[in-house]
Design an enzyme around this catalytic site. Structure first.
Site, PDB file in Angstrom:
ATOM      1  N   ARG A  75       0.853  -1.191   0.000  1.00  0.00           N
ATOM      2  CA  ARG A  75       0.000   0.000   0.000  1.00  0.00           C
ATOM      3  C   ARG A  75       0.889   1.240   0.000  1.00  0.00           C
ATOM      4  O   ARG A  75       1.807   1.360   0.808  1.00  0.00           O
ATOM      5  CB  ARG A  75      -0.904  -0.008   1.224  1.00  0.00           C
ATOM      6  CG  ARG A  75      -1.964   1.076   1.239  1.00  0.00           C
ATOM      7  CD  ARG A  75      -2.869   0.891   2.441  1.00  0.00           C
ATOM      8  NE  ARG A  75      -3.656  -0.338   2.346  1.00  0.00           N
ATOM      9  CZ  ARG A  75      -4.124  -1.002   3.406  1.00  0.00           C
ATOM     10  NH1 ARG A  75      -3.860  -0.571   4.632  1.00  0.00           N
ATOM     11  NH2 ARG A  75      -4.837  -2.084   3.235  1.00  0.00           N
ATOM     12  N   ARG A 144      -2.531   6.419   9.431  1.00  0.00           N
ATOM     13  CA  ARG A 144      -2.531   5.928   8.054  1.00  0.00           C
ATOM     14  C   ARG A 144      -2.575   7.097   7.060  1.00  0.00           C
ATOM     15  O   ARG A 144      -2.429   8.265   7.429  1.00  0.00           O
ATOM     16  CB  ARG A 144      -3.734   5.004   7.840  1.00  0.00           C
ATOM     17  CG  ARG A 144      -3.807   3.814   8.811  1.00  0.00           C
ATOM     18  CD  ARG A 144      -2.764   2.769   8.528  1.00  0.00           C
ATOM     19  NE  ARG A 144      -2.925   1.581   9.368  1.00  0.00           N
ATOM     20  CZ  ARG A 144      -3.690   0.523   9.071  1.00  0.00           C
ATOM     21  NH1 ARG A 144      -4.435   0.515   7.983  1.00  0.00           N
ATOM     22  NH2 ARG A 144      -3.719  -0.530   9.875  1.00  0.00           N
ATOM     23  N   LYS A 208      -4.647   0.969  14.615  1.00  0.00           N
ATOM     24  CA  LYS A 208      -4.547   1.909  13.503  1.00  0.00           C
ATOM     25  C   LYS A 208      -5.298   3.205  13.801  1.00  0.00           C
ATOM     26  O   LYS A 208      -6.214   3.242  14.625  1.00  0.00           O
ATOM     27  CB  LYS A 208      -5.091   1.280  12.223  1.00  0.00           C
ATOM     28  CG  LYS A 208      -6.554   0.862  12.306  1.00  0.00           C
ATOM     29  CD  LYS A 208      -6.939   0.078  11.057  1.00  0.00           C
ATOM     30  CE  LYS A 208      -8.362  -0.461  11.171  1.00  0.00           C
ATOM     31  NZ  LYS A 208      -8.738  -1.301  10.022  1.00  0.00           N
ATOM     32  N   LYS A 210      -6.924   6.736  11.686  1.00  0.00           N
ATOM     33  CA  LYS A 210      -7.263   7.262  10.367  1.00  0.00           C
ATOM     34  C   LYS A 210      -7.728   8.716  10.464  1.00  0.00           C
ATOM     35  O   LYS A 210      -8.517   9.059  11.339  1.00  0.00           O
ATOM     36  CB  LYS A 210      -8.349   6.410   9.720  1.00  0.00           C
ATOM     37  CG  LYS A 210      -7.910   4.961   9.483  1.00  0.00           C
ATOM     38  CD  LYS A 210      -9.015   4.139   8.845  1.00  0.00           C
ATOM     39  CE  LYS A 210      -8.536   2.723   8.556  1.00  0.00           C
ATOM     40  NZ  LYS A 210      -9.591   1.893   7.913  1.00  0.00           N
ATOM     41  N   CYS A 429     -14.617  -4.008  -1.211  1.00  0.00           N
ATOM     42  CA  CYS A 429     -13.248  -4.274  -0.761  1.00  0.00           C
ATOM     43  C   CYS A 429     -12.645  -5.376  -1.638  1.00  0.00           C
ATOM     44  O   CYS A 429     -13.337  -6.032  -2.415  1.00  0.00           O
ATOM     45  CB  CYS A 429     -13.236  -4.676   0.704  1.00  0.00           C
ATOM     46  SG  CYS A 429     -13.862  -6.344   1.028  1.00  0.00           S
ATOM     47  N   CYS A 435      -7.300 -11.659   0.469  1.00  0.00           N
ATOM     48  CA  CYS A 435      -7.412 -11.201   1.849  1.00  0.00           C
ATOM     49  C   CYS A 435      -7.640 -12.378   2.786  1.00  0.00           C
ATOM     50  O   CYS A 435      -8.600 -13.135   2.635  1.00  0.00           O
ATOM     51  CB  CYS A 435      -8.548 -10.200   1.986  1.00  0.00           C
ATOM     52  SG  CYS A 435      -8.742  -9.604   3.692  1.00  0.00           S
ATOM     53  N   CYS A 474     -15.958  -9.264   4.844  1.00  0.00           N
ATOM     54  CA  CYS A 474     -15.968  -9.530   6.281  1.00  0.00           C
ATOM     55  C   CYS A 474     -16.454  -8.277   6.991  1.00  0.00           C
ATOM     56  O   CYS A 474     -16.643  -7.236   6.358  1.00  0.00           O
ATOM     57  CB  CYS A 474     -14.571  -9.953   6.765  1.00  0.00           C
ATOM     58  SG  CYS A 474     -13.433  -8.574   7.030  1.00  0.00           S
ATOM     59  N   CYS A 478     -13.558  -2.360   5.668  1.00  0.00           N
ATOM     60  CA  CYS A 478     -12.625  -1.631   4.803  1.00  0.00           C
ATOM     61  C   CYS A 478     -13.331  -0.817   3.721  1.00  0.00           C
ATOM     62  O   CYS A 478     -12.796   0.188   3.275  1.00  0.00           O
ATOM     63  CB  CYS A 478     -11.636  -2.598   4.164  1.00  0.00           C
ATOM     64  SG  CYS A 478     -10.487  -3.344   5.344  1.00  0.00           S
TER      65      CYS A 478
END
Length: 573
Positions: A75, A144, A208, A210, A429, A435, A474, A478
């Site tokens: 990424r 991020r 994380k 954001k 996603c 994944c 899931c 995302c």
């Protein structure tokens, strides 16, 4: 954190990693396997990479006693999603020579490469470095990629927010040299002083983090899904400051009711000069108070809910040394991208293109990847990745527009945004096959499902009526599914939870309507609702608002309420 409580395994990994070095250099040099150890798999995330394997090949490789078909997702950090033509061309070249020949545009305005094998990982990073791109802090327990509203109608203001996003991103970057030592072969600086991370410390963040910046009335970065967002307040065509939003987040776990999506709280206002300081201090409050024992409870949203929003504001003011100002009025009306050609006040042109699933790839009908490559060879402007997996070709001088149009026509690219509004407002996603968290298909299946639903939409005369629809493999969120008007969240192969009633402008969570449905049944389940909407909606009423007013679902009040879900009596027979 009290010593009696056992920290999560990731906390010990960070402590023992020597500021994210661990044994990564040695393991990446090991040619006996295509993978790395579990601990290094966690560590490499801080450097923008995820170890994955092709799950389509698992059974056959297991049968032949072969290890999994390992590869890496990479990424790229792109504050605000701005990419020069030179950078685009080089990323295109990298995707063909080191990845799976595609570029993925993510919901965080970043590039993702898929299918990079371990022996090419360092070379890929080094190639990115040649055009001033990197993977630093694109994943891991750090801040991020910082997102920005790319609305071309607001280009004069957009310059301010792009600059701010870059300042925030650079200020919150990890300062250790591990990335440069491991991937760029730079020698470690020998110093008698202990290596420190001035902001993150030895254990970085609990999870994380954001950040996004938006300019109302567009909420295309979904501020309510971020740990921290800044909402620009515009007066006399100038940004006078920003409202501060904290505690948003999408991820949850099926069957675990103390995990849930949460809308960010709007807590105050700050001046443009205070933004970077506020960003740092919000991050520090989370660093010092977030849950480091249970990673399912470690995001900022749970820190706030376990204490209170009032506690958070008071603590933030203490960290700042001054009080944030009261919230200023604002309004969101839109959430998606404004497709097609737009001219700004300087005379430059901007073209917003739909990229299905964010996957830049050639298909027989739409050779988009080749066409964008040809545009990049001559473009005098730049590319801007949007927060909805789409792409803007921006700042095209007026005297170059005709040249760009010829290329667009040759490669059929303009047709890409001449689709139904339902498709244009779709997000998926990556999910299967790469994944490791995926329970069901998303990127490979949503286009098929949208095609089926388009039959209903066309019959109802709703081709041009925007309805946000999102699918994830899931519940980790995302693709920001829990903010959309229609959402499918994977539960198992071919099975999804169906959520309805999110706010069209991203201002309200949706709610579970049907649990564990087959994807192949989705059209028949949604058809009577769409027909009802077409016949009985009020003037200007959005689909998400209608399904609540019509009683199909109740409005979600907060994250905990999100699980109090199904109204069986509202389900059409």
């Amino acid at each position: 954190m009290s010593e009696e409580k056992k920290l999560s395994a990731n906390e010990y990994l960070k402590i023992e990693s020597n500021y994210l070095r661990g044994t990564l250099a040695e393991e990446l040099a090991d040619t006996s396997t295509g993978g790395i150890t579990e601990g290094s798999g966690q560590m490499v995330k801080f450097h923008g990479c995820y170890v994955q394997d092709d799950r389509d090949l698992r059974a056959n490789r297991r049968k032949h006693k072969l290890e999994k078909a390992y590869s890496f997702l990479m990424r790229v950090r792109l504050p605000g999603g701005v990419v020069s033509p030179k950078q685009w061309l080089h990323m295109d070249w990298i995707s063909e020579n080191f990845a799976n020949n595609t570029l993925k545009l993510t919901t965080r305005q970043a590039f993702q490469l898929h299918g990079v094998i371990k022996s090419q990982l360092k070379r890929t990073v080094q190639e990115m470095d040649k055009v001033a791109l990197d993977c630093i802090a694109a994943c891991g327990d750090v801040n991020r990629n910082v997102m920005v509203n790319p609305n071309p109608h607001l280009s004069a203001l957009h310059a301010d927010t792009i600059k701010l996003a870059t300042e925030i991103s650079e200020h919150l970057l990890p300062q250790g040299g591990a990335y440069h030592e491991i991937f760029l072969d730079q020698e470690k600086v020998i110093s008698s002083e202990e290596v420190v991370e001035p902001i993150y410390g030895k254990t970085y963040l609990p999870r994380k983090f954001k950040i996004a910046i938006v300019i109302p009335p567009s909420n295309d970065c979904d501020i309510h899904a971020n740990d921290l967002s800044f909402i620009a307040i515009v007066e006399d065509e100038k940004i006078v400051g920003y409202n501060i939003a904290v505690g948003g987040g999408m991820g949850m776990t099926h069957g675990v009711e103390n995990t849930y999506p949460r809308l960010a709280d709007i807590i105050g206002f700050c001046t443009p000069e205070q933004v970077v300081d506020v960003a740092e201090k919000v991050l520090l409050v989370q660093r010092d108070n977030g849950n480091r024992c249970d990673r399912k409870q470690s995001r900022l949203k749970y820190t706030i809910d376990s204490r209170s929003t009032e506690w958070f504001v008071q603590t933030l003011n203490e960290y700042l040394g001054y009080e944030i100002a009261p919230v200023r009025p604002y309004e969101f009306t839109t959430n998606g991208d404004n497709f097609g050609w737009h001219q700004d006040e300087t005379g430059n042109w901007h073209l917003n293109l739909f990229i299905e699933g964010g996957r830049v790839v050639d298909s027989p009908a739409f050779p988009v990847k080749t066409g964008l490559r040809e545009i990049a060879k001559v473009l005098k402007g730049e590319f801007r990745l949007t927060a909805n997996q789409n792409l803007a070709i921006s700042n095209i001088p007026n005297d170059q527009k005709a040249e760009i149009e010829v290329i667009l026509e040759k490669y059929n690219i303009l047709k890409s945004h001449e689709r139904s509004a339902l498709r244009l407002y779709s997000i998926a996603c990556v999910s299967l096959p790469t994944c490791g968290l995926a329970l069901a298909e998303a990127e490979r299946y949503l286009p098929v499902l949208v095609t089926e639903l388009e039959e209903v939409v066309e019959e109802c005369g709703l081709r041009h009526d925007a309805i946000t629809i999102r699918m994830t493999g899931c519940p980790n969120g995302c693709g920001r599914p829990f903010l959309s008007e229609i959402a499918f969240v994977g539960r198992g192969p071919g099975r999804y939870n169906l959520y309805l009633g999110g706010g069209h402008a991203g201002q309200r969570l949706n709610k579970l309507y049907r649990q564990d449905i087959l994807g192949v049944d989705a059209k028949e389940i949604l058809k009577p609702l769409i027909e009802d909407y077409a016949k009985n909606r009020q003037d200007g009423e959005r689909f998400g608002d209608f399904v609540i007013r019509a009683g199909y679902v109740e409005a979600t009040v907060n994250g905990l309420d999100f699980h109090k879900n199904i109204k069986p009596e509202a389900i059409p027979s």
